[in-house]
Design an enzyme around this catalytic site. Structure first.
Site, PDB file in Angstrom:
ATOM      1  N   GLY A 130       0.820  -1.208   0.000  1.00  0.00           N
ATOM      2  CA  GLY A 130       0.000   0.000   0.000  1.00  0.00           C
ATOM      3  C   GLY A 130       0.849   1.250   0.000  1.00  0.00           C
ATOM      4  N   PRO A 131       0.218   2.383  -0.288  1.00  0.00           N
ATOM      5  CG  PRO A 131      -1.345   3.938  -1.050  1.00  0.00           C
ATOM      6  CD  PRO A 131      -1.216   2.564  -0.519  1.00  0.00           C
ATOM      7  N   PRO A 132       2.598   4.839   1.004  1.00  0.00           N
ATOM      8  CG  PRO A 132       4.444   6.098   0.345  1.00  0.00           C
ATOM      9  CD  PRO A 132       3.204   5.474  -0.175  1.00  0.00           C
ATOM     10  N   GLY A 133       2.411   5.620   4.478  1.00  0.00           N
ATOM     11  CA  GLY A 133       1.595   6.301   5.480  1.00  0.00           C
ATOM     12  C   GLY A 133       0.237   5.697   5.738  1.00  0.00           C
ATOM     13  N   GLY A 159      -0.275   2.867   7.173  1.00  0.00           N
ATOM     14  CA  GLY A 159      -0.288   2.097   8.413  1.00  0.00           C
ATOM     15  C   GLY A 159       0.238   0.684   8.293  1.00  0.00           C
ATOM     16  CE  LYS A 160       3.480   0.149   3.190  1.00  0.00           C
ATOM     17  NZ  LYS A 160       2.957   1.519   3.107  1.00  0.00           N
ATOM     18  CB  THR A 161       5.315   0.462  10.006  1.00  0.00           C
ATOM     19  OG1 THR A 161       5.951   0.686   8.749  1.00  0.00           O
ATOM     20  CG2 THR A 161       6.338   0.144  11.054  1.00  0.00           C
ATOM     21  CG  HIS A 189      -5.237  33.143 -12.658  1.00  0.00           C
ATOM     22  ND1 HIS A 189      -4.479  32.928 -13.771  1.00  0.00           N
ATOM     23  CD2 HIS A 189      -5.305  31.938 -12.017  1.00  0.00           C
ATOM     24  CE1 HIS A 189      -4.091  31.662 -13.802  1.00  0.00           C
ATOM     25  NE2 HIS A 189      -4.582  31.031 -12.752  1.00  0.00           N
ATOM     26  CD  GLU A 190      -6.614  31.361  -8.164  1.00  0.00           C
ATOM     27  OE1 GLU A 190      -7.355  30.352  -8.153  1.00  0.00           O
ATOM     28  OE2 GLU A 190      -5.430  31.310  -8.545  1.00  0.00           O
TER      29      GLU A 190
HETATM   30  P1  ADP Z   1       3.458   2.956   6.447  1.00  0.00           P
HETATM   31  O1  ADP Z   1       4.330   1.939   7.126  1.00  0.00           O
HETATM   32  O2  ADP Z   1       2.335   2.340   5.678  1.00  0.00           O
HETATM   33  O3  ADP Z   1       4.201   3.940   5.633  1.00  0.00           O
HETATM   34  P2  ADP Z   1       3.020   3.757   9.138  1.00  0.00           P
HETATM   35  O4  ADP Z   1       2.506   2.501   9.722  1.00  0.00           O
HETATM   36  O5  ADP Z   1       4.447   4.072   9.383  1.00  0.00           O
HETATM   37  O6  ADP Z   1       2.725   3.794   7.587  1.00  0.00           O
HETATM   38  O7  ADP Z   1       2.089   4.940   9.630  1.00  0.00           O
HETATM   39  C1  ADP Z   1       2.619   6.150  10.083  1.00  0.00           C
HETATM   40  C2  ADP Z   1       1.765   6.707  11.205  1.00  0.00           C
HETATM   41  O8  ADP Z   1       0.489   7.106  10.712  1.00  0.00           O
HETATM   42  C3  ADP Z   1       1.474   5.665  12.263  1.00  0.00           C
HETATM   43  O9  ADP Z   1       2.444   5.677  13.255  1.00  0.00           O
HETATM   44  C4  ADP Z   1       0.132   6.098  12.816  1.00  0.00           C
HETATM   45  O10 ADP Z   1       0.276   7.055  13.819  1.00  0.00           O
HETATM   46  C5  ADP Z   1      -0.517   6.783  11.626  1.00  0.00           C
HETATM   47  N1  ADP Z   1      -1.481   5.864  10.995  1.00  0.00           N
HETATM   48  C6  ADP Z   1      -1.394   5.335   9.744  1.00  0.00           C
HETATM   49  N2  ADP Z   1      -2.457   4.564   9.472  1.00  0.00           N
HETATM   50  C7  ADP Z   1      -3.234   4.576  10.583  1.00  0.00           C
HETATM   51  C8  ADP Z   1      -4.473   3.951  10.927  1.00  0.00           C
HETATM   52  N3  ADP Z   1      -5.135   3.163  10.064  1.00  0.00           N
HETATM   53  N4  ADP Z   1      -4.991   4.198  12.161  1.00  0.00           N
HETATM   54  C9  ADP Z   1      -4.340   5.009  13.024  1.00  0.00           C
HETATM   55  N5  ADP Z   1      -3.175   5.597  12.759  1.00  0.00           N
HETATM   56  C10 ADP Z   1      -2.607   5.415  11.548  1.00  0.00           C
HETATM   57 ZN    ZN Z   2      -4.451  29.036 -12.178  1.00  0.00          ZN
HETATM   58 MG    MG Z   3       6.355   2.058   7.153  1.00  0.00          MG
END
Ligand code: ADP
Ligand code: ZN
Ligand code: MG
Length: 461
Positions: free
Chosen positions: A47-50, A52-54, A269-270
């Protein structure tokens, strides 16, 4: 001991369900082996970064109450030759002594790339490391109780040997959360924060499509910092809203010195973007227009994209055509008001977006009659997993000419639609630009009231 359980992971219900099985294996291995079932050795979190994989990997260990050994694959390759492989050996030795347990390898694509693919200049070290990893995984018998979890956002570049049965034969997709998931994540990350009564998680979730758990955590933290800087006792919806815009568009430069002339130009513009957006049938509603400079931009028009579209990832041809017209609306307004000679470079980002959309329509989506329903121009990056690899043109010069002509035609059509809308509603454009110069920001409701007064009709063509 991770101290993290599934309760701490909000919203990722599907992934949790699939990982529950791993937890169960770790807790009651006998139940499975009695039936002759082989316990899986590896499970890949994709899955994409962030997203919650870790966090999920740690939660699996927490749920099962087993030790957690973790390392980042990049650590293996940055050292001297031969060290990576021996580190893998050490890691598994320690793990086996503590079985049942979990070994977590983060960002496994750093070592697990297809061997001999030539990427990264044929790194021998990487090959040795991955070979060692495969040996270790094959080495432990069916039920030694070591389960390897690994995470990646690039499953497409992984070596096939890693994905073979008996290795990482299970894949769990950890996707960006939907609205309901985002509400739950916001709840988790509001624990221990003083929130005002006017904070509505549902509304925040609706405004944050595409945000990952990490993004939402960051949002709540930024809001808390803002509240502290404002000497407040509680975080109110204004701080969250300001933090959100700051994350999306960069901080406002409230004190930037902007000449009256430039303000007028940015306002028109906006207003051009907003006007075209509002009058296109089935386009996203305008959420806010601002002429306070942020980051690189002189001003910004925020649209509220529909959840459904973001979720499905499907865009209709007419939506994309509208999007191009909206993006060109800024330049068109400048041109109509200030004359062709006085247009500015402020639209360069708009043009980049338009060209990209038009080219994708022709090359990838089969929206061009002359090119037909084929994808040309090499493999596209997976938009969900990001990081596009440099694409190679795989077509002839003759085809390239057709592509260029088709792209140009799409852009010209969008330009003429935008021009038509702006010239026929020039009075609303003036009013909106005026309002922007007075107030600097105009919200969606106020903007719509201009239309009710002006009795504008949706564009049809
Ligand atoms: P990844 O490993 O996918 O890049 P991380 O597990 O490191 O993402 O997530 C980074 C932080 O974002 C976590 O420490 C947590 O605080 C928050 N986070 C991410 N996904 C969730 C989730 N589903 N529920 C709660 N917190 C989350
Ligand atoms: Zn513009
Ligand atoms: Mg990670």
């Amino acid at each position: 001991e991770t101290g993290v359980t599934f309760v701490d992971v909000a919203g990722a219900d599907q992934a949790k369900l699939e990982l529950q099985e791993v937890v169960d294996f770790l807790k009651n291995p006998d139940k499975y082996t009695a039936l002759g079932a082989k316990i899986p050795k590896g499970c890949l979190l994709v899955g994409p970064p962030g997203t919650g994989k870790t966090l999920l990997a740690r939660a699996v260990a927490g749920e099962a109450g087993v030790p957690f050994f973790s390392c980042a694959a990049s650590e293996f390759v940055e050292l001297f030759v031969g060290v990576g492989a021996s580190r893998v050996r050490d890691l598994f030795e320690k793990a086996k002594a503590k079985a049942p347990c979990i070994v977590f390898i983060d960002e496994i694509d750093a070592v697990g790339r297809q061997r001999g693919a030539g990427l990264g200049g044929g790194n021998d070290e990487r090959e040795q490391t991955i070979n060692q990893l495969l040996t270790e995984m094959d080495g432990f018998a069916g039920n030694s109780g070591v389960i390897v979890l690994a995470a990646t956002n690039r499953p497409d570049v992984l070596d096939a040997a890693l994905l073979r049965p008996g290795r990482f034969d299970r894949q769990v997709t950890v996707d960006r959360p939907d609205v309901a998931g985002r509400v739950k994540i916001l709840e988790v990350h509001s624990r221990g924060k003083a929130l005002a009564k006017d904070v509505d998680f549902e509304k925040i979730a609706r405004r944050t499509p595409g945000f990952t758990g990490a993004d939402l955590q960051n949002l709540m933290n930024e809001a808390a910092i803002l509240a502290a800087r404002r000497d407040l006792k509680e975080i109110s919806k204004d701080e969250i809203s300001d933090a959100l815009e700051r994350i999306i568009a960069g901080p406002e430069k409230k004190n930037a010195v902007v000449s009256e002339e430039k303000r007028r130009l940015v306002a028109y513009h906006e207003a051009g973007h907003a006007l075209v957006g509002a009058l296109m049938p089935e386009y996203d509603p305008v959420a806010k227009i601002s002429i306070i400079p942020r980051g690189q931009a002189g001003g910004l028009t925020f649209f509220a994209p529909s959840e459904e579209r973001l979720e499905s990832g499907l865009y209709s041809r007419s939506y994309l055509e509208n999007q191009m017209a909206v993006a060109l609306g800024g330049r068109v307004a400048e041109e109509v008001i200030f004359g062709q000679e006085n247009v500015t470079t402020g639209a360069s980002n708009d043009f980049m977006q338009v060209s990209r959309v038009a080219r994708q329509m022709v090359e990838r989506f089969g929206f061009s009659k002359k090119i037909g329903q084929v994808a040309i121009g090499g493999p596209g990056g997976n938009p969900f997993l990001g990081q596009q690899m440099s694409s190679q043109k795989d077509y002839s010069m003759a085809t390239a000419d057709v592509v260029d002509a088709e792209v140009r035609e799409l852009v010209e059509k969008a330009y003429s639609r935008a021009t038509q809308i702006i010239t026929t509603h020039i009075d609303i454009l003036h009013k909106l630009a005026q309002l922007l110069m007075e107030k600097e920001t105009v919200d969606g409701e106020e903007f719509m009231s201009l239309f009710i007064d002006g009795q504008a009709e949706l564009f049809v063509a």
